[in-house]
Design an enzyme around this catalytic site. Structure first.
Site, mmCIF file in Angstrom:
data_model
loop_
_atom_site.group_PDB
_atom_site.id
_atom_site.type_symbol
_atom_site.label_atom_id
_atom_site.label_comp_id
_atom_site.label_asym_id
_atom_site.label_seq_id
_atom_site.Cartn_x
_atom_site.Cartn_y
_atom_site.Cartn_z
ATOM 1 N N HIS A 1 -5.771 5.102 5.753
ATOM 2 C CA HIS A 1 -4.949 6.068 5.033
ATOM 3 C C HIS A 1 -3.570 6.290 5.646
ATOM 4 O O HIS A 1 -2.991 7.366 5.520
ATOM 5 C CB HIS A 1 -5.694 7.401 4.861
ATOM 6 C CG HIS A 1 -6.988 7.254 4.124
ATOM 7 N ND1 HIS A 1 -7.051 6.797 2.827
ATOM 8 C CD2 HIS A 1 -8.264 7.483 4.513
ATOM 9 C CE1 HIS A 1 -8.320 6.762 2.442
ATOM 10 N NE2 HIS A 1 -9.070 7.161 3.449
ATOM 11 N N ASP B 1 0.851 -1.192 0.000
ATOM 12 C CA ASP B 1 0.000 0.000 0.000
ATOM 13 C C ASP B 1 0.885 1.239 0.000
ATOM 14 O O ASP B 1 1.966 1.242 0.605
ATOM 15 C CB ASP B 1 -0.916 0.035 1.224
ATOM 16 C CG ASP B 1 -1.929 1.174 1.135
ATOM 17 O OD1 ASP B 1 -2.925 1.008 0.405
ATOM 18 O OD2 ASP B 1 -1.715 2.218 1.772
ATOM 19 N N GLU C 1 0.795 5.806 0.081
ATOM 20 C CA GLU C 1 0.068 7.059 0.219
ATOM 21 C C GLU C 1 0.721 8.056 -0.724
ATOM 22 O O GLU C 1 1.948 8.041 -0.912
ATOM 23 C CB GLU C 1 0.106 7.568 1.658
ATOM 24 C CG GLU C 1 -0.483 6.607 2.687
ATOM 25 C CD GLU C 1 -1.940 6.264 2.442
ATOM 26 O OE1 GLU C 1 -2.660 7.107 1.845
ATOM 27 O OE2 GLU C 1 -2.363 5.165 2.846
ATOM 28 N N ASP D 1 -3.113 0.199 6.480
ATOM 29 C CA ASP D 1 -3.958 -0.277 5.374
ATOM 30 C C ASP D 1 -3.506 -1.648 4.887
ATOM 31 O O ASP D 1 -4.333 -2.468 4.471
ATOM 32 C CB ASP D 1 -3.946 0.729 4.227
ATOM 33 C CG ASP D 1 -4.869 1.920 4.488
ATOM 34 O OD1 ASP D 1 -5.623 1.868 5.477
ATOM 35 O OD2 ASP D 1 -4.826 2.883 3.706
#
Length: 271
Positions: free
Chosen positions: A155, A16, A18, A160
């Site tokens: 987030h 994951d 961001e 996540d």
């Protein structure tokens, strides 16, 4: 070749990221995390904040909790990406809406002349749409809530990843249960005994157990000694009248048949 699969591997790496926005061509990665899984268990983790070399908007800070001060002394993606790729190796990459993450990572690999990221991917978004078509939404947080997966907040990349693994585990269990129910329905309909696990309770009256075992083996059925969560059919030895009903054992469905039902319906030969 980039492949995305609808299957449930036991070994994979959850990924994951961001970012500063939604456009892989123009926006930057500000956090990257991964969890390495072997035989469904976590064996290692990777998590790094990344300096995007540009200001982080208030919207993204409010969404992720990541601000300019947090990444000011962090390394750039050019330095972190090789470490990430060494961590992932050639594992299958699993994520929720994983194509979003891969689009950024592949763009950066291309930008810095790093070997292309061609790992096979597994998308929990696609799996959830396939297994839970009745849900109105299939966002990660929707599934976390649906399955009651423990979550440490949304987030942030590592949190996540953990949520995605939890959702994936629940989807895998749901798929296994549906597959078992499909097999059981085939047994109920007397279509086939192939791949059915069968347990005999009590002495057989019309056929000896060795003969039955040979006939079951010939049609790829399995004769087990004791009940377990693999059991599909429990046969009541010595019972002549039909006795078909369904039961649950540790959330695993199975059916009960009389010896007569097994011999007659599946045309087992009495010798």
């Amino acid at each position: 070749m980039r492949k995305s699969i609808l299957e449930f591997p036991s070994d994979y790496t959850v990924v994951d990221i961001e970012t500063t926005g939604l456009n892989a061509a123009n926006d930057a990665i500000i956090e990257i995390a991964a969890i390495k899984i072997k035989n469904h268990e976590i064996v290692n983790t990777f998590s790094e904040l990344i300096n995007p070399l540009r200001p982080i908007s208030r919207f993204i800070t409010n969404l992720t909790g990541i601000d300019d001060e947090m990444v000011e002394m962090c390394e750039s993606i050019e330095m972190i990406l090789p470490q990430f790729l060494d961590f992932v190796e050639d594992d299958k990459i699993l994520g929720h809406n994983i194509n979003f993450d891969l689009s950024f990572l592949r763009k950066k690999c291309s930008e810095f002349g790093i070997i292309e990221l061609n790992n096979t991917s597994v998308d929990t978004l696609k799996l959830s749409r396939y297994l839970l078509p009745q849900l109105p939404h299939h966002r990660l947080q929707d599934l976390v809530q649906y399955f009651r997966v423990t979550s440490n907040g949304a987030h942030r990349a590592l949190a996540d990843c953990m949520s995605t693994k939890g959702v994936y585990d629940e989807l895998r269990k749901l798929n296994e249960l549906k597959e078992r129910k499909r097999l059981l329905q085939s047994c109920k309909n007397f279509d086939t005994l192939a791949n059915c696990h069968i347990v005999i309770a009590g002495p057989l009256s019309a056929i000896d157990s060795k003969n039955l075992m040979l006939q079951l083996s010939a049609v790829n059925a399995v004769l087990d000694e004791t009940m377990s969560t693999d059991t599909d059919i429990l046969v009541l030895g010595g019972m002549e009248k039909p006795y078909q009903r369904s039961m649950e054992l540790s959330d695993h469905p199975f059916i009960i048949l009389s010896e007569h039902e097994l011999l007659q319906r599946f045309k087992v030969k009495v010798q």
